[in-house]
Design an enzyme around this catalytic site. Structure first.
Site, PDB file in Angstrom:
ATOM      1  N   LYS A   1      55.502  34.242  29.758  1.00 28.11           N
ATOM      2  CA  LYS A   1      56.841  33.812  29.848  1.00 28.11           C
ATOM      3  C   LYS A   1      57.686  34.815  30.760  1.00 28.11           C
ATOM      4  CE  LYS A   1      56.160  32.394  24.918  1.00 28.11           C
ATOM      5  NZ  LYS A   1      56.576  33.038  23.484  1.00 28.11           N
TER       6      LYS A   1
ATOM      7  N   THR B   1      51.418  36.134  24.963  1.00 38.96           N
ATOM      8  CA  THR B   1      51.974  34.758  25.518  1.00 38.96           C
ATOM      9  C   THR B   1      53.374  35.539  26.227  1.00 38.96           C
ATOM     10  OG1 THR B   1      52.761  34.176  23.604  1.00 38.96           O
ATOM     11  CG2 THR B   1      50.716  33.214  24.229  1.00 38.96           C
TER      12      THR B   1
ATOM     13  N   LYS C   1      58.447  42.148  20.927  1.00 44.17           N
ATOM     14  CA  LYS C   1      56.936  41.952  20.251  1.00 44.17           C
ATOM     15  C   LYS C   1      57.169  42.512  18.735  1.00 44.17           C
ATOM     16  CE  LYS C   1      54.953  43.455  23.829  1.00 44.17           C
ATOM     17  NZ  LYS C   1      53.896  42.360  24.026  1.00 44.17           N
ATOM     18  N   ARG C   2      56.094  42.087  18.023  1.00 47.69           N
ATOM     19  CA  ARG C   2      55.999  42.609  16.564  1.00 47.69           C
ATOM     20  C   ARG C   2      55.788  44.332  16.876  1.00 47.69           C
ATOM     21  NH1 ARG C   2      51.112  43.078  14.102  1.00 47.69           N
ATOM     22  NH2 ARG C   2      50.112  41.915  15.619  1.00 47.69           N
TER      23      ARG C   2
ATOM     24  N   HIS D   1      42.144  36.171  17.299  1.00 51.25           N
ATOM     25  CA  HIS D   1      43.180  36.597  17.829  1.00 51.25           C
ATOM     26  C   HIS D   1      43.287  38.207  17.975  1.00 51.25           C
ATOM     27  CE1 HIS D   1      45.565  33.113  18.558  1.00 51.25           C
ATOM     28  NE2 HIS D   1      45.058  32.450  17.495  1.00 51.25           N
TER      29      HIS D   1
ATOM     30  N   LYS E   1      50.959  48.233  20.119  1.00 49.53           N
ATOM     31  CA  LYS E   1      51.753  47.602  21.090  1.00 49.53           C
ATOM     32  C   LYS E   1      52.428  48.821  21.759  1.00 49.53           C
ATOM     33  CE  LYS E   1      51.893  43.068  18.555  1.00 49.53           C
ATOM     34  NZ  LYS E   1      51.215  42.265  19.752  1.00 49.53           N
TER      35      LYS E   1
END
Length: 797
Positions: free
Chosen positions: A643, A639, A531-532, A352, A537
């Site tokens: 969505k 993911t 998100k985390r 991942h 990110k």
């Protein structure tokens, strides 16, 4: 009880559970009592297909899939079950007969605190898709008592408290006291003939708790089996009677520590030891359970790979390789080479991440102390692999550390990435040498999400509109959404599509007003990054652009600005200082901007605490813009991006992870692209002073960074966020500064398109219509064919 029962019959069943299971008189029942009574009533309807699925698997001697994951972010289960059983209207009518309603009762259910982010949500989607497809499967993980943590903010700073989701009865699980295994740690190893005898120094009990996972239309149900850690000796009566009350309870406290918290801080030696204990605990218990089930059906161990497929979700269960070899060799007498090959035939590994810190490494000292026999077997596997491949100097150990990614790769017959870009980069970077030795081992299985949870349940307004337009076949064949393209020039349909989004935004605005005390304009663009919190990110890129935009609006308050609400959500690991500073900065910026009388009508920032599945279900259907802005080459897939696209949010993003495939499917004209490619990122890092150059070249960036540095958002301590600004002008490994200018350009393009609502709606509809490929049903079918060699036992109707 039949699924054909009337609402009256269903209401009677709820009343019976309220009385005889909950022990409550209806006139004194609280909301939680009604919710538990409903949950038990719905659970009753799951048990029959669950048993039937188990019997069909045994009777047909079908191959089973076992999905091992540290996380299963399943969220709330009640609405999932009601929807998949087709009981939505029946349950609502039954509850109304008792003076309440389904929406109110569903809101009472706590999120199951069994995960943190994408890894766990993916696992949850996979379990639901496995059941929908009818593939025999088990999910295996840990029953975390307190989850990751419950997030709150105190003066903008993240605070962590234990999750309390198990403080009340968990209606969905069945306790299995007969499914208990002794899990050992430490001790010594003695040679005995061709094998070895491990004499442990410490043991705990793994006790199973089963949750049935029902698929669409209730045709099939699989099992999520979670392990609770208990002491082998519950209580030391002698110590208690001697007055040592704390010491008497010590065995229980130490054992329960293993299943208390997800991802305990591993910045200390004790934290590292607990993490490795957790990973071995659930992996070893799961393997024992798998082999017990296999032994009950077959007496030939060579059949194991044809009947058992074990998927390792990331490196957390990578110890499965050595442990399965240990059981086969030490306990069942198989020759070591045969044990290695048999284990490899069962095991496969999903990677991942390409981040080095996430490809786990454990010190050889820790491994030898905690799992001494496994350290010996790791050395044996390493030696066997080296002898079989003498042309390459590849080792599972390096610098006194055991490399769990390499162990997972070496002991798997297939290794998969989770997006096309990520899989390609795996071959070129972290597993380059292993890929050269085993060129057929790496395959790609791009992630997906379940449409039942993430469209049908989360967005009923959009779901109804889709079904009216193309029928309900899309719910289990998501690519039927392509049929919506025929409506892209239908003015009436576009109006209805825009109305569904507007109503979702109004609902979210009301929720923010009621729970956060924040007034939002639903006509504004809802720009969301959930998100985390992590440097790669790049939430700090988002907030930097927000600051720069605020400064521009203040300079020209009468300009033709597009109103925006910037919505953030996500948790930072307790020990991740930089990520927690980003959270603090976002919250401080929000305080300043939201109180600014000049700019607040154009720009607001909100950060609701304790982001979880339920909050995502609120935010995603109401989102206009999806922020997918990670540094190219760092996000494996994502993911959330899928969505958002399915629910009609346009993406501003880099060519990273599954963004690449989303852009290919929805069309480049319906995606706001910015930033460097993965290759350009590598080249940019080689430029001396790249960050300082980028800041100097962009006055907006320099001005925004200067505001942070001078304490505009930390007046009591101007130096508070210097670590962030120093990083921006210094190493800036994730290239926030270098991508800022193009990000600003893309955001102004977003503004221009949003101002043309007809164009925006058309683009949003095309995102929905063209995102059907991103179904976890499609992903699971890929795993079944390419990796597991498994097949569905029931077919779709």
């Amino acid at each position: 009880m039949s699924a054909k029962d009337s609402a009256s019959d269903f209401a009677d069943a709820i009343a019976r559970h309220l009385t005889y299971s909950m022990g409550k008189d209806p006139i004194h029942a609280q909301l939680t009592d009604w919710r538990l009574a409903l949950s038990l009533t719905v659970r009753d309807r799951i048990v029959d297909p669950w048993f039937a699925s188990t019997r069909a698997t045994y009777n047909g001697q079908h191959k089973r899939v076992y999905y091992l994951s540290m996380e299963f972010l399943i969220g709330r289960l009640l609405e999932d079950a009601v929807v998949n059983l087709g009981l939505l209207e029946t349950a609502d009518a039954a509850l109304r007969a008792h003076g309440t309603d389904l929406a109110t009762v569903v809101e009472d259910e706590p999120d199951a605190a069994l995960g943190n982010g994408g890894l766990g949500r993916l696992a949850a989607c996979f379990l639901e898709s496995l059941s929908t497809i009818g593939c025999p499967a088990y999910g295996y993980g840990i029953r975390y008592e307190h989850g990751l943590f419950k997030q709150s903010f105190e003066n903008g700073v993240q605070k962590e408290a234990p999750e309390d989701w198990l403080q009340q009865s968990h209606a969905w699980e069945f306790e299995r006291p007969e499914a208990c295994y002794t899990i050992d740690f430490g001790g010594d190893v003695a040679t005995q003939g061709k094998t070895a005898v491990w004499t442990p120094g410490e043991s705990v009990i793994a006790k199973a708790h089963d949750t049935p996972i029902i698929g669409w239309k209730g045709r099939w149900a699989n099992t999520l089996r979670l392990w609770e850690s208990l002491p082998t000796k519950l209580f030391d009566l002698d110590r208690f009677n001697a007055g040592d009350y704390y010491g008497a309870a010590e065995p229980e406290a130490l054992a329960r520590t293993i299943s208390r918290v997800l991802y305990p801080d591993d910045s200390t030696p004790e934290g590292k030891r607990l993490r490795l204990k957790q990973e071995f605990f659930f992996t070893a218990a799961s393997l024992r359970d798998i082999l017990r089930r296999f032994d009950s059906e077959y007496d030939n161990l060579t059949l194991l790979p044809s009947k058992v497929a074990i998927q390792l979700n990331d490196t957390h269960p990578a110890i499965a390789g050595p442990e399965l070899v240990r059981i086969l060799h030490d306990e069942k007498g198989m020759e070591l080479a045969d044990a290695i090959e048999t284990a490899r035939g069962c095991l496969s590994y999903t990677n991942h991440t390409l981040l080095p810190e996430a490809l786990e490494r454990w010190s050889e000292d820790l491994m030898s102390d905690l799992l001494p026999r496994h350290m010996q077997l790791i050395e044996a596997i390493d030696d066997a692999h080296a002898k079989a491949n003498p042309t390459r100097n590849i080792t599972l150990r390096e610098g006194g550390e055991v490399k769990m990614g390499e162990i997972a790769f070496t002991m798997a017959h297939k290794v998969n990435g989770v997006s096309a870009l990520h899989t390609g980069l795996m071959k070129e970077t972290v597993f380059k040498d292993l890929h050269a030795l085993h060129p057929d081992r790496i395959v790609n299985e791009t992630n997906g999400v379940t449409p039942r949870r993430w469209v049908l349940s989360a967005n009923p307004r959009l779901s109804s509109l889709i079904t009216e337009a193309i029928g309900d076949g899309w719910i289990e064949d998501l690519e039927q959404l392509q049929g919506l393209e025929a409506r892209v020039d239908d003015a009436g349909f576009l109006t209805d599509y825009a109305a569904a989004k507007r109503d979702n935004k109004m609902e979210l605005s009301n929720w923010f007003a009621g729970t956060q005390g924040i007034s939002l304009d639903p006509q504004a663009m809802f720009d969301v990054q959930i998100k985390r919190i992590h440097e790669y990110k790049r939430q700090h890129l988002n907030i930097l652009e927000t600051i720069a935009l605020w400064q521009e609006i203040r300079d020209n308050p009468n300009g033709n600005w597009t109103p925006r609400v910037k919505i953030f959500g996500g948790k930072a690991a307790p020990g991740y200082v930089f990520a927690k500073q980003i959270i603090h900065l976002i919250n401080n910026v929000a305080d300043i901007l939201n109180a600014d009388p000049v700019t607040s009508k154009w720009l607001k920032v909100v950060y609701p605490p304790n982001y979880n599945v339920t909050l995502a279900e609120r935010l995603i259907p109401a989102s206009d813009l999806s922020e997918q802005i990670s540094t190219a080459g760092k996000e494996a897939s994502g993911t959330g991006n899928m969505k958002f696209a399915l629910n009609g949010a346009l993406t501003v993003g880099t060519l990273d992870g599954a963004n690449v495939e989303i852009r290919e499917h929805v069309g480049a004209d319906n995606f706001f692209l910015f930033g460097m490619t993965a290759d350009e990122v590598v080249a940019r890092r080689e430029v001396d002073g790249h960050a300082a150059q980028a800041v100097a070249a962009d006055p907006r960036l320099a001005r925004a960074a200067d505001a942070i540095r001078k304490g505009v958002f930390s007046r009591d301590d101007p130096t508070l966020f210097h670590a962030i600004t120093d990083n921006l002008t210094g190493p800036d490994y994730f290239l926030v500064a270098s991508d800022f200018t193009d990000y600003w350009r893309a955001q102004r393009e977003v503004d221009a398109v949003f101002a043309d609502q007809e164009r925006w709606t058309r683009m949003a509809l095309l995102n929905t219509a063209r995102s059907g490929w991103f179904s976890s049903d499609r992903t699971i079918r890929g795993y079944m064919q390419d990796i597991w060699g498994a097949r569905a036992v029931v077919a779709a109707e």
